[in-house]
Enzyme design. Sequence first.
Site, PDB file in Angstrom:
ATOM      1  N   LYS A 288       0.857  -1.180   0.000  1.00 17.61           N
ATOM      2  CA  LYS A 288       0.000   0.000   0.000  1.00 17.61           C
ATOM      3  C   LYS A 288       0.901   1.241   0.000  1.00 17.61           C
ATOM      4  CE  LYS A 288      -4.411   0.868   2.161  1.00 17.61           C
ATOM      5  NZ  LYS A 288      -5.436   0.308   3.017  1.00 17.61           N
ATOM      6  N   GLU A 375     -19.899  -4.701  10.460  1.00 19.45           N
ATOM      7  CA  GLU A 375     -20.828  -3.866  11.228  1.00 19.45           C
ATOM      8  C   GLU A 375     -21.924  -4.699  11.893  1.00 19.45           C
ATOM      9  OE1 GLU A 375     -19.708  -3.151   8.205  1.00 19.45           O
ATOM     10  OE2 GLU A 375     -18.646  -1.246   8.436  1.00 19.45           O
ATOM     11  N   ARG A 403     -25.697  -1.331   7.169  1.00 21.43           N
ATOM     12  CA  ARG A 403     -25.384  -2.768   7.129  1.00 21.43           C
ATOM     13  C   ARG A 403     -25.990  -3.535   8.301  1.00 21.43           C
ATOM     14  NH1 ARG A 403     -20.526  -4.320   4.260  1.00 21.43           N
ATOM     15  NH2 ARG A 403     -21.249  -3.845   2.175  1.00 21.43           N
TER      16      ARG A 403
HETATM   17  C1  LIG Z   1     -19.252  -1.430   5.057  1.00 18.76           C
HETATM   18  C2  LIG Z   1     -18.016  -0.589   5.107  1.00 18.76           C
HETATM   19  N1  LIG Z   1     -17.410  -0.357   6.290  1.00 18.76           N
HETATM   20  C3  LIG Z   1     -16.310   0.410   6.343  1.00 18.76           C
HETATM   21  C4  LIG Z   1     -15.801   0.971   5.207  1.00 18.76           C
HETATM   22  C5  LIG Z   1     -14.609   1.904   5.280  1.00 18.76           C
HETATM   23  N2  LIG Z   1     -13.467   1.354   4.515  1.00 18.76           N
HETATM   24  C6  LIG Z   1     -13.165   1.785   3.287  1.00 18.76           C
HETATM   25  S1  LIG Z   1     -11.857   1.012   2.635  1.00 18.76           S
HETATM   26  C7  LIG Z   1     -11.624   0.110   4.033  1.00 18.76           C
HETATM   27  C8  LIG Z   1     -10.482  -0.840   4.137  1.00 18.76           C
HETATM   28  C9  LIG Z   1     -10.351  -1.678   2.923  1.00 18.76           C
HETATM   29  O1  LIG Z   1      -9.254  -2.520   3.072  1.00 18.76           O
HETATM   30  P1  LIG Z   1      -8.935  -3.559   1.938  1.00 18.76           P
HETATM   31  O2  LIG Z   1     -10.200  -4.162   1.435  1.00 18.76           O
HETATM   32  O3  LIG Z   1      -7.908  -4.494   2.444  1.00 18.76           O
HETATM   33  O4  LIG Z   1      -8.370  -2.664   0.759  1.00 18.76           O
HETATM   34  P2  LIG Z   1      -7.068  -1.736   0.729  1.00 18.76           P
HETATM   35  O5  LIG Z   1      -7.526  -0.354   1.014  1.00 18.76           O
HETATM   36  O6  LIG Z   1      -6.110  -2.236   1.757  1.00 18.76           O
HETATM   37  O7  LIG Z   1      -6.567  -1.887  -0.641  1.00 18.76           O
HETATM   38  C10 LIG Z   1     -12.592   0.408   4.995  1.00 18.76           C
HETATM   39  C11 LIG Z   1     -12.678  -0.179   6.333  1.00 18.76           C
HETATM   40  C12 LIG Z   1     -16.477   0.727   4.007  1.00 18.76           C
HETATM   41  N3  LIG Z   1     -16.076   1.270   2.849  1.00 18.76           N
HETATM   42  N4  LIG Z   1     -17.567  -0.047   3.975  1.00 18.76           N
END
Ligand SMILES: Cc1ncc(C[n+]2csc(CCOP(=O)(O)OP(=O)(O)O)c2C)c(N)n1
Length: 643
Positions: A288, A375, A403
């Site tokens: 990342k 959630e 959710r």
């Molecule tokens: C239902 C929900 N909860 C929380 C979020 C906030 N959120 C956005 S991206 C993310 C982390 C994503 O991590 P990953 O899938 O590993 O992708 P990366 O950003 O590491 O590439 C979170 C918690 C969201 N988008 N949707």
Amino acid sequence: MSSPTPSPRLLDGIRSPADVKALAPEQLPVLAREIRDELIAVTAKNGGHIGPNLGVVELTLALHRVFTTPEDQLVFDVAHQGYVHKLLTGRGGDFFGKLRKSGGASGFLYRAESKHDAFGAGHAGTALSAALGMATARDLRGSHEHVVAVCGDAAFTCGITLEALNNVVSSTKRLIVILNDNEWSIAKNVGAIARYLNRLSTSETYNKLHHDVEAFFKSFPTGVEMNRVYMKWKRETKDFFVESSLFEKFGLRYLGPVDGHNLDALVKNLEFAKHCDVPVLIHVLTKKGKGLEAALAYPEKFHGAGPYDPVSGEHNKSAAGTPPNYQDVFGAAITRFAKQNPKVIGITGAMPSGTGLSHLAKEVPQQFFDVGIAEEHAVLFAAGLATKGFRPVCAIYSTFLQRAYDPIIHDVALQNLPVTFCMDRAGLSPNDGPTHHGLFDIAYLRGVPNITGMQPKDEDELVDMLHTALQLPGPAFIRYPRGAGTGAKLKPQPATLTVGQAELLREGSNIMIWALGPMVQEAQKIATRLAAEEGLSVGIVNARFYKPLDRTLLLGQAACLPLLVTLEDHVAAGGFGSAVLEALQEADCPTPVERIGWPDRFVEHGSSVDVLRAAYGLSTDDLVRRIKDRYRRLGAAPVEAEA
Ligand SMILES: Cc1ncc(C[n+]2csc(CCOP(=O)(O)OP(=O)(O)O)c2C)c(N)n1
């Protein structure tokens, strides 16, 4: 001597994925560099999800080398990492330059924005289910396109992803799942699945053998047959050295781990997966923030960043004197209450910094839980804690709490358990857009029995509300907006509010404005303007509670007023204003109500709250005009205010 003309960028010649395919392999690293430069230049100015996008440059290039969109379907989970895909699918230049601004590219993917966006998203954990639906539709229709779900490692902490995984092999024989494993959610990824993935990707014995044998197989001409033999070896050794891959137990063929910054390896694995007659999961390891030192050093800060200096990595400072954010006031308040009461527990679904709970995590770690992007589980977990005398506080953004609607009703409200919900980002999240605006929570909560629903007019009242909620015998919901508070001074000791009691801020004999939350400030501006421009006496009530409503005050005022106005940062349908109308109707009170909220439309992303409010006829000027018109249409003359 004139300076040499800079050679044109390859990126400027990319108008569609066909242009990516037409490049020679040796040009791809150059394009990757240019893409990183563009990502950094634009997000440094506009803010955005820089870390995740820097990590998927090679992966996205490889996907577009191997697959052909829009026929083939690329489904990105959350879609916050879709910027590179945008740049390769005709959305570069000025459109990308205005990323997350009005009229520019959205920060997520939308079917309406491009035919190359197979599925829209903004919330996590949806890609695998949607891709499985598309693959099944393809099989039913008898067509042949490829379907690829691109999921982050944190997507596998979501129940929905695991529910989809459980159904893959019973639904299709052809699906490609990319597990983009960078070990980070927004914060460090949490839980047993994160530990499992780490083990899968770092088994030294396995990886040493893997590389030796891969080199041996690569010395043969590439071909599906050779790949098959190689993969058979891999499967068997992986099972031997790392027990067995979880994904194989779900019936998917596991490939990897693959270096997600090695284009050649990515293309080879994707080509292989394309020819498989079983669903395949490719485990891709990425960094990342690759290409920006500050983002590599601070992955959490640069997951989704505000504007920053690309050289120093420093975030632009807010203007001196900017009041603290609601999230930080909440974080400090819950930390204080948790220190006073060991039963107070803070729970987040993978958003410790966004919700402000990182304060609690740092100072009282034993009373803090990050449950991952889960959630539904967060709410049930809180319900369980509440049955045993704890005072759980679920800090979940308004939009993500959608959710958990069933556990809110079925588990918390029905059993009248004292769980407190702190819902940040209630109202607009302007640069993010419709997936992130928190405009529906009053409507989806108001009809649920046993709940107390409130919104503070400022950050001091937020602390009072949290303090009050922690003493209630049942569920309480506190909504508050993104960003800076009003600058209200915090009292040394919070007050306990009387549930269902509004605060009369100013009397008025022509119009009373009932405002919820930050709309109280808007009401003050409107009242001042109506007095100055029309000579109207306009009063203001800080409603505080949308459930229960202060009926006594409301009905008392309505009985002797020509017009009531309700103001809320929420959809008008089913919101606070609707609650006011219901109360008046039930009391047979005919007083007209001008009900002001967001219209029955999904509000797009935009440069700022003010820009979006103006676009929807909700600027202060618009509201003053609207209230004046309504008052005139009622034929009511200004009434002399009592001295
Ligand atoms: C239902 C929900 N909860 C929380 C979020 C906030 N959120 C956005 S991206 C993310 C982390 C994503 O991590 P990953 O899938 O590993 O992708 P990366 O950003 O590491 O590439 C979170 C918690 C969201 N988008 N949707």
